[in-house]
Write a protein that holds these residues in place. Structure first.
Motif, PDB file in Angstrom:
ATOM      1  N   VAL A  57       0.834  -1.199   0.000  1.00 42.11           N
ATOM      2  CA  VAL A  57       0.000   0.000   0.000  1.00 42.11           C
ATOM      3  C   VAL A  57       0.873   1.255   0.000  1.00 42.11           C
ATOM      4  O   VAL A  57       0.626   2.203  -0.764  1.00 42.11           O
ATOM      5  CB  VAL A  57      -0.955   0.001   1.216  1.00 42.11           C
ATOM      6  N   VAL A  58       1.894   1.260   0.850  1.00 43.65           N
ATOM      7  CA  VAL A  58       2.798   2.411   0.919  1.00 43.65           C
ATOM      8  C   VAL A  58       3.539   2.591  -0.401  1.00 43.65           C
ATOM      9  O   VAL A  58       3.688   3.711  -0.903  1.00 43.65           O
ATOM     10  CB  VAL A  58       3.793   2.235   2.085  1.00 43.65           C
ATOM     11  N   ILE A  85       4.250   5.324  -5.737  1.00 38.28           N
ATOM     12  CA  ILE A  85       4.142   5.240  -7.202  1.00 38.28           C
ATOM     13  C   ILE A  85       3.077   6.197  -7.713  1.00 38.28           C
ATOM     14  O   ILE A  85       3.243   6.833  -8.768  1.00 38.28           O
ATOM     15  CB  ILE A  85       3.845   3.785  -7.626  1.00 38.28           C
ATOM     16  N   PHE A  86       1.983   6.327  -6.972  1.00 35.42           N
ATOM     17  CA  PHE A  86       0.930   7.281  -7.362  1.00 35.42           C
ATOM     18  C   PHE A  86       1.490   8.700  -7.452  1.00 35.42           C
ATOM     19  O   PHE A  86       1.231   9.429  -8.432  1.00 35.42           O
ATOM     20  CB  PHE A  86      -0.222   7.243  -6.354  1.00 35.42           C
ATOM     21  N   PHE A 141       4.665  13.877 -10.201  1.00 36.03           N
ATOM     22  CA  PHE A 141       6.027  14.198 -10.607  1.00 36.03           C
ATOM     23  C   PHE A 141       6.284  13.976 -12.095  1.00 36.03           C
ATOM     24  O   PHE A 141       7.163  14.624 -12.669  1.00 36.03           O
ATOM     25  CB  PHE A 141       7.026  13.401  -9.767  1.00 36.03           C
ATOM     26  N   ARG A 142       5.539  13.096 -12.728  1.00 39.89           N
ATOM     27  CA  ARG A 142       5.725  12.907 -14.171  1.00 39.89           C
ATOM     28  C   ARG A 142       5.371  14.180 -14.946  1.00 39.89           C
ATOM     29  O   ARG A 142       5.834  14.387 -16.068  1.00 39.89           O
ATOM     30  CB  ARG A 142       4.881  11.740 -14.677  1.00 39.89           C
ATOM     31  N   ARG A 143       4.524  15.032 -14.359  1.00 32.37           N
ATOM     32  CA  ARG A 143       4.131  16.276 -15.037  1.00 32.37           C
ATOM     33  C   ARG A 143       5.341  17.169 -15.272  1.00 32.37           C
ATOM     34  O   ARG A 143       5.456  17.812 -16.328  1.00 32.37           O
ATOM     35  CB  ARG A 143       3.074  17.020 -14.207  1.00 32.37           C
ATOM     36  N   LEU A 144       6.245  17.223 -14.294  1.00 29.96           N
ATOM     37  CA  LEU A 144       7.465  18.000 -14.472  1.00 29.96           C
ATOM     38  C   LEU A 144       8.436  17.270 -15.386  1.00 29.96           C
ATOM     39  O   LEU A 144       9.092  17.885 -16.222  1.00 29.96           O
ATOM     40  CB  LEU A 144       8.117  18.277 -13.120  1.00 29.96           C
ATOM     41  N   SER A 190      10.600  -7.322  -5.699  1.00 33.76           N
ATOM     42  CA  SER A 190       9.873  -7.004  -6.927  1.00 33.76           C
ATOM     43  C   SER A 190       9.131  -5.681  -6.795  1.00 33.76           C
ATOM     44  O   SER A 190       9.143  -4.847  -7.709  1.00 33.76           O
ATOM     45  CB  SER A 190       8.897  -8.129  -7.264  1.00 33.76           C
ATOM     46  N   VAL A 191       8.471  -5.497  -5.652  1.00 36.06           N
ATOM     47  CA  VAL A 191       7.761  -4.231  -5.405  1.00 36.06           C
ATOM     48  C   VAL A 191       8.757  -3.081  -5.347  1.00 36.06           C
ATOM     49  O   VAL A 191       8.552  -2.017  -5.942  1.00 36.06           O
ATOM     50  CB  VAL A 191       6.942  -4.322  -4.103  1.00 36.06           C
ATOM     51  N   MET A 192       9.856  -3.300  -4.637  1.00 32.62           N
ATOM     52  CA  MET A 192      10.914  -2.296  -4.562  1.00 32.62           C
ATOM     53  C   MET A 192      11.464  -1.971  -5.948  1.00 32.62           C
ATOM     54  O   MET A 192      11.657  -0.797  -6.306  1.00 32.62           O
ATOM     55  CB  MET A 192      12.043  -2.782  -3.658  1.00 32.62           C
ATOM     56  N   GLY A 193      11.693  -2.983  -6.755  1.00 34.00           N
ATOM     57  CA  GLY A 193      12.232  -2.780  -8.093  1.00 34.00           C
ATOM     58  C   GLY A 193      11.315  -1.967  -8.979  1.00 34.00           C
ATOM     59  O   GLY A 193      11.772  -1.099  -9.735  1.00 34.00           O
ATOM     60  N   LEU A 194      10.006  -2.228  -8.903  1.00 32.61           N
ATOM     61  CA  LEU A 194       9.046  -1.456  -9.695  1.00 32.61           C
ATOM     62  C   LEU A 194       9.075   0.009  -9.306  1.00 32.61           C
ATOM     63  O   LEU A 194       9.116   0.897 -10.158  1.00 32.61           O
ATOM     64  CB  LEU A 194       7.644  -2.028  -9.503  1.00 32.61           C
TER      65      LEU A 194
END
Length: 375
Positions: free
Chosen positions: A18-19, A24-25, A31-34, A319-323
């Motif tokens: 969840v964290v 990622i959200f 942040f992708r906007r910048l 795997s979660v960390m890698g993503l």
């Protein structure tokens, strides 16, 4: 006992996921906007008269070093440079007078009495704004120098038809040493947030080292009257009050940056950051929620990752960390490149882990009584 241990591990891993999803959200929604930002094209390139305002208290050395970079700006349209000398006891007045001999557009405002019941830099800055001849204001500090001779032109060109506020980037000189890199990364990280939030339509702050707004928006909101009793906030709290999705633009071209000398010691930097963070408690609720949720997710991420590796399935945790790291690496690379901080990117994982400790260290500032002076 093993079943209980397994259940606890399952819960920890779920919370970790969840964290990670929250992190990622923020990267994909904000942040992708910048990272993928492209400045809007202007149909007409019209330069407007500009007033640059600098407040100085005992800043003789900084003015002698940095003021020439502002005075020699390549800006063909009428502009003035206002230096508000706020009760200085050093050679500030004489430095300004010396430059006035060569630059007729340099204006000196001498303040010889302290303002009562008005904390921080707000009174001298208000005097500079009220004395300004022109509608477009550009604010910076005495310890800042423009990154190029086109700083004024780039900031002014960020204005469009409905723009009243332009947020700029106040960077630090690149110097050897770990502290310099930590300060620059934290500065970049803050800019990543306030630029991205502005692009998402919820601007919440700017930095006084590189900030511009219309004189009319200052007058319409009665200046700093609603925050006079707060020592700082002449930049972030004022922008938090007046900026919105319709009237705010950003300027991130490296030629539009300002540069300052980073603090030389850990204690000096921490005092500076504590002073800045004492104002965040006055932000609008939506901003406090978004900033707080992001900070909380970052603080929880690494402890939960470590616990998931130990108490759950290590390869699932990795795997979660890698993503998360993959998304983070792409977006940080592109944003650091845009803000001329690309040399920090190879160490972004270490800096990201450092931010866990940084938030823990600075969180007491939310309850700390702010310092009463601005310099």
């Amino acid at each position: 006992m093993s079943a209980y241990f397994y259940l606890i591990g399952q819960i920890i891993f779920i919370v970790f996921c969840v964290v990670a999803a929250v992190q990622i959200f923020y990267y994909l929604f904000f942040f992708r906007r910048l990272a993928f930002y492209e400045p809007p094209l202007k149909t007409a390139n019209i330069s407007q008269p500009v007033s640059v305002i600098i407040c100085a208290r005992d800043e003789a050395d900084n003015l002698a070093k940095n003021l020439p970079g502002i005075l020699v700006q390549d800006y063909k349209t009428t502009h003035e440079i206002i230096v508000v000398n706020d009760n200085s006891t050093d050679e500030t007045k004489y430095v300004i007078d010396e430059y006035k001999k060569s630059f007729k557009n340099l204006v000196n405002i001498e303040l010889t009495q302290e303002a009562k019941l008005i904390m921080g830099k707000k009174f001298p800055l208000s005097m500079g704004i009220k004395s300004a001849k022109y509608e477009t204001l550009i604010l910076t500090d005495a310890d800042c120098v423009p990154a190029s001779e086109f700083w004024v032109d780039h900031v002014q060109q960020a204005y469009h038809e409905n723009t009243e506020v332009v947020l700029g980037y106040g960077a630090y000189h690149k110097k050897p040493g770990l502290l310099n890199k930590l300060i620059r990364f934290e500065t970049f990280h803050s800019a990543l947030q306030y630029f991205s939030y502005a692009l998402a339509g919820i601007p919440y702050m700017g930095v006084g080292r590189n900030l511009s707004y219309k004189r009319e928006v200052f007058m319409r909101n009665k200046g700093f009257s609603s925050m006079n009793m707060i020592p700082s906030g002449d930049d972030d709290l004022f922008i938090n009050k007046v900026a919105n999705k319709h009237n705010t633009a950003i300027m991130i071209d490296p030629a539009s940056h300002t540069l300052s000398e980073a603090k030389k010691t850990w204690n000096e930097w921490m005092r500076q950051k504590y002073r800045h963070y004492t104002t965040s408690k006055y932000y609008k609720p939506i901003h406090k929620f978004l900033l707080g949720l992001y900070s909380l997710s970052l603080v929880l991420f690494y402890p939960l990752f470590a616990a998931s590796v130990v108490m759950h399935t290590w390869w699932l945790a990795l795997s979660v960390m890698g993503l998360r790291l993959l998304i983070q690496a792409i977006i940080l690379y592109k944003t650091m490149k845009k803000l001329n901080e690309k040399d920090l990117w190879p160490f972004f994982i270490l800096f990201d882990i450092w931010m866990f400790f940084y938030f823990l260290i600075t969180v007491p500032a939310l309850w700390k009584k702010p310092k009463q002076t601005w310099n």
